[in-house]
Design an enzyme around this catalytic site. Sequence first.
Site, short mmCIF file in Angstrom:
data_model
loop_
_atom_site.label_atom_id
_atom_site.label_comp_id
_atom_site.label_asym_id
_atom_site.label_seq_id
_atom_site.Cartn_x
_atom_site.Cartn_y
_atom_site.Cartn_z
N ARG A 151 70.95 28.54 -30.77
CA ARG A 151 70.80 28.69 -29.32
C ARG A 151 69.33 28.88 -28.94
O ARG A 151 68.89 28.41 -27.88
CB ARG A 151 71.62 29.89 -28.84
N ASN A 205 79.32 36.87 -25.19
CA ASN A 205 78.63 35.83 -25.95
C ASN A 205 79.61 34.79 -26.50
O ASN A 205 79.54 34.38 -27.65
CB ASN A 205 77.82 36.48 -27.08
N HIS A 256 77.88 32.40 -29.27
CA HIS A 256 77.00 31.59 -28.43
C HIS A 256 75.61 31.46 -29.05
O HIS A 256 74.99 30.40 -28.98
CB HIS A 256 76.90 32.22 -27.04
N CYS A 257 75.14 32.53 -29.67
CA CYS A 257 73.81 32.52 -30.29
C CYS A 257 73.68 31.49 -31.41
O CYS A 257 72.57 31.02 -31.70
CB CYS A 257 73.49 33.89 -30.88
N THR A 258 74.80 31.13 -32.03
CA THR A 258 74.76 30.23 -33.19
C THR A 258 74.91 28.76 -32.80
O THR A 258 74.88 27.89 -33.69
CB THR A 258 75.87 30.58 -34.20
#
Length: 374
Positions: free
Chosen positions: A125, A315, A366-368
């Site tokens: 992300r 997230n 979401h960060c990944t």
Amino acid sequence: MNRRRFLQQASLLSGSAMLLGGCLSAEAAPSAPPRQDRQAATGWRMPDEGERHAATWMAFGAREAIWGGRLLGPVRQNLAAIAGAISAFEPVRMLAPENEMELARRLCGDGVQLIAQPLDDLWMRDTGPVFVRDGRGRAAGVGFNFNGWGGKQAHDRDAKVAAAVCARLGRPLLASSLILEGGGLEVDGDGTAIVTESCVLNRNRNPGVGKAACEAELKRLLGIDKVIWLPGVAGRDITDGHTDFYARFVRPGVVIAGLDGDPSSYDYAVTRRHLELLRAARDARGRPLDVVVLEGPSSVRPRFENREFAAGYVNFYVCNGAVIAPQFGDAAADANCRAILREQFPDREIVQLDIDAVAAGGGGIHCTTQQQPA
């Protein structure tokens, strides 16, 4: 709702010499894409995450120097589980270092496309390009000059990921004067963005840059007409308070906002202030926001004890036909998260995953991920 700090001092910029060796194979190392000038970049728009995707990009970049031996295996399994869940709905393109391709293939299976690429870490992300389109059907990626979240972590390889992805796709990489990460941006696809001041206006990224200059650049590259600024919180985690752990658009005019119920947490006051601001805000079209509150779990017993454990539901990731969200073992809170997401995304399947190893590193689903719009 704590988010990730660097996990070991070895991951600091001063430890950049500890990065693993290896280079991109000839097939996987296209030349750098063209960078467009300001005039050529006009008319771009960042689509809402809920619009149709061509694919999701991820990074199989967990390294022992950062994650440590205890989390290394489980976090890789979490990445494979996230990729597997998404691949049931749309293609997944997973970057992986050359020397870990076989391991990634074993864990991810044949349903995930693997692409050789040197990496420092797994947070696609933040390191990947922010994809945009224009009214004539052109597509491009924006490179926001990733600098390791303000110089907190070694990032020589991750700083090249956005250009590498755009080169592989044959798309131009649009240059920006800003330093920021994709996790610091949340857009509705209709001209409105939510951005945390603690991240984007931080002097460790954009010294001397004010709101007006930042907004002008986001308008130029992403088609943003209105920025709703949230204060966030600086210095508490490696991201300095990314937006995607605080507030997410469901669609224009509707926002899911996190609420921390632990009075001892620094995010207790932060999330309440954010709710006040969001409820008072109007979007680029003059609409007041319908703010849906999503409380975090209250009785988490993580499978990986860590004071940086990111136990927040906001997230989540929206892909074609589904929402991929975490579950943390708090039966009531997990069920509440599922019910709210089902209500807000009635046409999508809600898939909840155990991603405790990723959360122990202070991040979330979401960060990944990084979506590539259709």
